[in-house]
Motif scaffolding. Structure first.
Motif, PDB file in Angstrom:
ATOM      1  N   UNK A  54     -21.260  21.379  89.011  1.00  0.00           N
ATOM      2  CA  UNK A  54     -20.564  20.880  88.364  1.00  0.00           C
ATOM      3  C   UNK A  54     -19.206  20.788  88.490  1.00  0.00           C
ATOM      4  N   UNK A  55     -18.803  20.298  87.589  1.00  0.00           N
ATOM      5  CA  UNK A  55     -16.685  20.587  87.231  1.00  0.00           C
ATOM      6  C   UNK A  55     -16.608  21.462  86.309  1.00  0.00           C
ATOM      7  N   UNK A  56     -14.979  22.060  86.676  1.00  0.00           N
ATOM      8  CA  UNK A  56     -14.309  22.281  85.640  1.00  0.00           C
ATOM      9  C   UNK A  56     -13.404  21.745  85.042  1.00  0.00           C
ATOM     10  N   UNK A  57     -13.372  21.420  83.812  1.00  0.00           N
ATOM     11  CA  UNK A  57     -11.862  21.007  83.339  1.00  0.00           C
ATOM     12  C   UNK A  57     -10.758  20.233  83.935  1.00  0.00           C
ATOM     13  N   UNK A  58     -10.864  21.946  84.693  1.00  0.00           N
ATOM     14  CA  UNK A  58      -9.395  22.008  85.930  1.00  0.00           C
ATOM     15  C   UNK A  58      -8.913  20.869  87.158  1.00  0.00           C
ATOM     16  N   UNK A  59     -11.046  21.261  87.155  1.00  0.00           N
ATOM     17  CA  UNK A  59     -11.396  20.022  88.617  1.00  0.00           C
ATOM     18  C   UNK A  59     -11.423  18.118  88.029  1.00  0.00           C
ATOM     19  N   UNK A  60     -11.444  17.867  87.170  1.00  0.00           N
ATOM     20  CA  UNK A  60     -10.889  17.051  86.286  1.00  0.00           C
ATOM     21  C   UNK A  60     -10.391  17.022  86.547  1.00  0.00           C
ATOM     22  N   UNK A  61      -9.657  16.856  85.397  1.00  0.00           N
ATOM     23  CA  UNK A  61      -8.303  16.521  85.963  1.00  0.00           C
ATOM     24  C   UNK A  61      -7.816  16.662  86.626  1.00  0.00           C
ATOM     25  N   UNK A  62      -7.674  17.800  88.207  1.00  0.00           N
ATOM     26  CA  UNK A  62      -7.185  17.435  89.209  1.00  0.00           C
ATOM     27  C   UNK A  62      -7.762  16.250  90.177  1.00  0.00           C
ATOM     28  N   UNK A  63      -8.705  16.195  89.475  1.00  0.00           N
ATOM     29  CA  UNK A  63      -9.609  15.181  90.510  1.00  0.00           C
ATOM     30  C   UNK A  63      -9.153  13.405  90.140  1.00  0.00           C
ATOM     31  N   UNK A  64      -9.095  13.440  88.858  1.00  0.00           N
ATOM     32  CA  UNK A  64      -8.411  12.132  87.728  1.00  0.00           C
ATOM     33  C   UNK A  64      -6.958  11.691  88.911  1.00  0.00           C
TER      34      UNK A  64
END
Length: 431
Positions: free
Chosen positions: A19-29
């Protein structure tokens, strides 16, 4: 370049993954959606309505489409060929090192596609919105079942967008990291302001049910009606990476994919809320990748910038003009600076609501070149493009095609939609 609908999900993408966290999503995008560097490549995605050669008003059965598309899959092409939910065909060029390379590749592929379709009595029609037929879904896949069910919550526009619309999408490098005419921040801003001019200059969808809709670009109207969360842009008052990452997190999730059975369609669940709640299951990196393909803003960052606002164009080679004009206005520094100055006064009409739901974009779709300010900006931009095209290696034929379009439409305050409207009273409106 990516296809406009996002394509089918990768095999096995719904199986359990990390799973991905909110912070990880922001960094990936932030990391994947703006790949900066000198603008060196160009691409185009051309969508077409597929109709009877004898008369486009006649419906084509799914069986005939399947037979024709099976034959097309045996034709060697350099561009990626995909089928849209309503049976529209799309060719997506590979990234090209020059405008003429892009035009040459797609022109050759279109010749091959047309020849194969003729064997089945079918042809390609360049109109932004099918003026004759009601939406009818050709593809039956879990992705499109979920998309249809999700979009139906807002009304009929989603089905029409899926099944009866067609466009010319120009794909440009994001631009330099540094500021300047070719910097990614300037190009991002320019795409959203110049985008309204492109909507107006190339509007080509004034009809539905063979009757005027009151809009020169009914296709753009459909995108507006789908809603800001699904088809809107983020605000332009922040760094593009930060603005887009926030928009992705706050956009509604279209569906939660399953390995078997129908996909779940949540009610107003944003991706940010999904990462926090982990319900009905925790989102994964693959879910994020899929989520990005379900967002349809007028300018979509996918490493490069995908400009999605141009209606499909009349004639076999009509798509070349918006490709050439757009490439010149973004990739030639002098033309980019001229375009920036030409559209800057329009920005006041574009606030505070992001595209395409602000007055500037609404007027572009409804009035097109009859809007005085959009007309003035288009005249300046076409002149700049015509000066830039020889510098970009465009052949005289391409430059002449742009000049002819300018003389036929832009100078006269017209667009292809006006031709369709002129031909309406008891006449055939084929292009």
């Amino acid at each position: 370049m990516p296809d406009s609908s996002g394509g089918s999900p990768p095999s096995g993408c719904t199986k359990p993954r990390t799973s991905v966290s909110e912070a990880e999503v922001e960094a990936l995008v932030r990391g994947i959606c703006f790949k900066t560097g000198p603008p060196r490549t160009l691409g185009v995605e051309v969508e077409w309505l597929v109709h009877e050669l004898r008369s486009p008003q006649l419906p084509v059965t799914p069986e005939r489409l399947r037979a024709a598309y099976a034959a097309l899959r045996t034709v060697p092409l350099r561009s990626a060929l995909t089928v849209e939910p309503g049976g529209q065909l799309e060719l997506s060029s590979p990234p090209a090192a020059s405008l003429m390379e892009c035009i040459g590749t797609v022109s050759a592929d279109l010749d091959a596609v047309r020849a194969a379709l003729r064997e089945h009595g079918l042809g390609l029609v360049g109109i932004g919105q099918d003026p004759w037929h009601e939406p009818r879904r050709y593809l039956r896949e879990p992705r499109y079942d979920a998309m249809e069910a999700c979009l139906d919550r807002r009304g009929p526009a989603g089905r029409a967008m899926m099944c009866t619309s067609a466009s010319v999408q120009v794909c440009l490098d994001a631009g330099h990291e540094e500021p300047g005419p070719l910097g990614h921040v300037r190009r991002w801003w320019l795409a959203h302001q110049l985008g309204a001019v492109l909507v107006a200059a190339f509007a080509n969808s004034p009809l539905a049910g063979n009757e005027p809709t009151g809009w020169r670009s009914t296709r753009q109207l459909l995108w507006m009606e789908i809603g800001a969360g699904r088809a809107g842009a983020p605000p332009l008052d922040d760094d593009p990476r930060a603005a887009w990452a926030r928009h992705v997190l706050d956009a509604p999730v279209m569906c939660v994919r399953q390995d078997s059975g129908p996909w779940e369609i949540p009610e107003e669940l944003t991706f940010r809320e999904w990462t926090r709640s982990a319900v009905p299951r925790p989102p994964t990196r693959e879910d994020l990748g899929y989520h990005l393909t379900t967002l349809f803003p007028p300018v979509r960052p996918r490493g490069h910038l995908e400009l999605r606002m141009i209606d499909a164009q009349p004639g076999e080679d009509g798509w070349i003009v918006p490709l050439a004009v757009t490439a010149a206005l973004f990739d030639d520094p002098a033309a980019a600076e001229t375009a920036y100055r030409a559209v800057k006064p329009l920005a006041e009409r574009a606030v505070p609501v992001p595209a395409p739901h602000n007055p500037l974009w609404t007027d572009a779709a409804r009035h097109a070149m009859s809007d005085p300010e959009l007309h003035e900006a288009a005249v300046i931009c076409f002149a700049a493009a015509l000066e830039a095209l020889p510098r970009m290696g465009a052949t005289p034929e391409v430059t002449e095609a742009v000049a002819a379009y300018r003389d036929r439409y832009i100078t006269r305050g017209r667009c292809p939609a006006d031709d369709l409207l002129d031909r309406l009273p008891g006449k055939d409106i084929r292009t």
